[in-house]
Design an enzyme around this catalytic site. Structure first.
Site, PDB file in Angstrom:
ATOM      1  N   LYS A  75     -29.178  50.945 -41.471  1.00 37.60           N
ATOM      2  CA  LYS A  75     -29.808  50.263 -40.328  1.00 37.60           C
ATOM      3  C   LYS A  75     -29.318  50.883 -39.019  1.00 37.60           C
ATOM      4  O   LYS A  75     -28.134  51.250 -38.907  1.00 37.60           O
ATOM      5  CB  LYS A  75     -29.449  48.777 -40.395  1.00 37.60           C
ATOM      6  CG  LYS A  75     -30.148  47.881 -39.402  1.00 37.60           C
ATOM      7  CD  LYS A  75     -29.737  46.424 -39.623  1.00 37.60           C
ATOM      8  CE  LYS A  75     -30.408  45.465 -38.690  1.00 37.60           C
ATOM      9  NZ  LYS A  75     -29.981  44.060 -38.933  1.00 37.60           N
ATOM     10  N   SER A  77     -30.559  38.270 -42.093  1.00 43.77           N
ATOM     11  CA  SER A  77     -31.265  39.532 -41.880  1.00 43.77           C
ATOM     12  C   SER A  77     -31.223  40.533 -43.024  1.00 43.77           C
ATOM     13  O   SER A  77     -31.899  41.560 -42.954  1.00 43.77           O
ATOM     14  CB  SER A  77     -30.743  40.216 -40.618  1.00 43.77           C
ATOM     15  OG  SER A  77     -31.332  39.633 -39.505  1.00 43.77           O
ATOM     16  N   SER A  91     -33.796  40.836 -39.644  1.00 40.90           N
ATOM     17  CA  SER A  91     -33.999  41.970 -38.769  1.00 40.90           C
ATOM     18  C   SER A  91     -33.860  43.330 -39.452  1.00 40.90           C
ATOM     19  O   SER A  91     -34.219  44.340 -38.879  1.00 40.90           O
ATOM     20  CB  SER A  91     -33.006  41.911 -37.607  1.00 40.90           C
ATOM     21  OG  SER A  91     -31.688  41.999 -38.119  1.00 40.90           O
TER      22      SER A  91
HETATM   23  N1  GLN Z   1     -33.280  35.857 -37.736  1.00 39.83           N
HETATM   24  C1  GLN Z   1     -31.947  35.500 -37.395  1.00 39.83           C
HETATM   25  C2  GLN Z   1     -31.710  35.716 -35.921  1.00 39.83           C
HETATM   26  O1  GLN Z   1     -32.597  36.097 -35.285  1.00 39.83           O
HETATM   27  C3  GLN Z   1     -30.985  36.302 -38.197  1.00 39.83           C
HETATM   28  C4  GLN Z   1     -30.797  37.653 -37.666  1.00 39.83           C
HETATM   29  C5  GLN Z   1     -29.728  38.416 -38.382  1.00 39.83           C
HETATM   30  O2  GLN Z   1     -29.227  37.987 -39.435  1.00 39.83           O
HETATM   31  N2  GLN Z   1     -29.307  39.503 -37.775  1.00 39.83           N
HETATM   32  O3  GLN Z   1     -30.675  35.534 -35.401  1.00 39.83           O
END
Ligand code: GLN
Length: 442
Positions: A51, A150, A126
């Site tokens: 990532k 995410s 994400s």
């Molecule tokens: N969707 C969650 C957020 O926006 C989790 C994001 C993540 O785990 N990086 O914070």
């Protein structure tokens, strides 16, 4: 270069060409893979994608943000060093939501990541790009970060394994911080074998990360076992799509007939998870992202003085979702509201964690859905942040508690979209999750 590896790199190139429309990859590194060439290493011959918020020396790490445009990393994250030591080959960086804030990989300067099964739908986020590289067989294993879901949520949307380890299990040194008391590096794979190879290669204490845990990593070996499985009813209620619920209940019935014991349990503080999570993570984010001021990294706007330059840089450099979170976080930390929001949320976090501790006094693992719905349509939730936040309803509680959780693909829904379940384990017991998942298909 070994023959195996060059075959695998060819496979990556072919699959990458076939799948460019999915927009999963940011930087193709396959002409000059990043590898330690350790031929007896655990990850030798494994192809890997990373990532775009994990530092790889000499590679652009933009976190899908304009503010880091052209920022090139000057060091390796601990996980990258460990992958090299184990002989793995890093072939690409992957697309994501800006600064890992999102559930759909739509908030990205690189454009939207598409779901490989239905291109009108999101791949999740994400870490959507990493999930897609594994789902389409471009690479064997990918790393993402999981702050509130995410890794698990895009794994569920793409039908692959996705692990968020216990907080502190894998060094965070070299990931770009979003909410430091939640952030964990997570792993995507199509097999438990690959998952374990990566986990055992990168987990463990790191003196460069003061929050990393000094706990032994016990080598994983499959053992046939009947499980005491907790079923918390708070996770099986109205928020869950009825078709997914029906199929998951069939799966639970099958577990029962295979002599696993299903135990109904109560986790009363679950209902406060989303509110608690979005107070604490935005507070941490507002502090972490203060460093992007136009002076030290990447992008800079011209200004008449220092304050004017920083204001313009942050105004043009951050996307709307990131700005929303910085504003929210600054608000909940402001002196007039600190007790009402931040302090209260800290207390709730402790109670949510206690729910998990109580549960694990009587069970081995917890089973819950990973996601409340099938992957949503591209654009469906971008104008409604609250709806977007609610798509993390089943993954954020584990992040608040710090316990490990694994998305497990268990079948398909009518439209070929994947059916998945989330197994959650006690602190530092990732092996229990691998064992449960592997046992399902023996
Ligand atoms: N969707 C969650 C957020 O926006 C989790 C994001 C993540 O785990 N990086 O914070």
């Amino acid at each position: 270069m070994s023959e195996f590896i060059s075959d695998n790199i060819d496979q990556f190139k072919k699959k990458n060409k076939l799948n460019t429309h999915l927009n999963a990859i940011v930087e193709d590194l396959s002409e000059n893979p990043i590898t330690g060439r350790n031929i007896s290493g655990r990850l030798f011959n494994k192809t890997i994608a990373i990532k775009e918020n994990i530092h790889i020396k000499g590679v652009k790490i933009k976190c899908a943000s304009k503010i880091l445009n052209n920022y090139q990393s000057i060091y390796d994250a601990t996980v990258i060093e460990k992958i090299k030591d184990a002989g793995g080959s890093i072939l690409a960086t992957t697309n994501m939501d800006e600064f890992a804030m999102g559930s759909s990989s739509e908030h990205s300067i690189h454009g939207v990541v598409k779901n490989p099964i239905d291109q009108t739908r999101v791949a999740g986020g994400s870490s959507g790009g990493s999930a897609v590289t594994v789902a389409t067989n471009m690479v064997d294993i990918a790393l993402g970060t999981d702050t509130g879901g995410s890794v698990r949520q895009p794994a569920a949307f793409c039908g692959i394994y996705g692990l968020k380890p216990t907080y502190g299990r894998i060094s965070r040194y070299g990931i770009v911080s979003y909410a430091s008391s939640f952030d964990q590096i997570g792993i995507f794979s199509k097999s438990i074998e690959n998952m374990v190879s990566m986990f055992e290669s990168i987990a463990g204490y790191d003196k460069k990360d003061s929050t990393s845990a000094n706990k032994p990593i016990n080598n994983y070996n499959f053992k046939n076992k009947k499980y005491k499985i907790g079923i918390p009813h708070e996770y099986w209620g109205d928020g869950l799509d009825s078709k997914i619920k029906a199929k998951l209940e069939q799966f639970l019935d099958k577990l029962k007939s295979n002599n696993h014991k299903l135990i109904p349990i109560k986790m009363p503080y679950t209902e406060y998870s989303i509110a608690t999570y979005y107070i604490l993570t935005t507070a941490e984010a507002s502090s972490n992202l203060a460093r992007f001021d136009g002076v030290q990294y990447g992008y800079r706007e011209k200004g008449s003085n220092h304050i004017d330059m920083t204001t313009k840089t942050r105004n043009f450099g951050f996307g709307d979702e990131v700005k929303r979170r910085i504003l929210l976080g600054t608000f909940v930390l402001s002196s007039g509201y600190y007790d009402a929001y931040f302090e209260k949320a800290q207390k709730l976090r402790r109670l949510i964690q206690q729910d998990f501790k109580n549960a694990f006094s009587e069970i081995d693992i917890l089973l819950t859905p990973t996601v409340p719905s099938i992957p949503f349509k591209i654009g469906e939730k971008t104008d409604d942040p609250l709806k977007m936040y609610l798509s993390d309803i089943y993954t954020v509680p584990m992040s608040l508690a710090g316990v490990p959780a694994l998305n497990i693909p268990i079948g398909k829904l009518e439209n070929d979209l994947p059916l998945c379940i989330q197994a959650t384990g006690n602190f530092f017991n990732e092996n229990e999750l691998f064992n449960f998942a592997e046992g399902l298909f023996k």
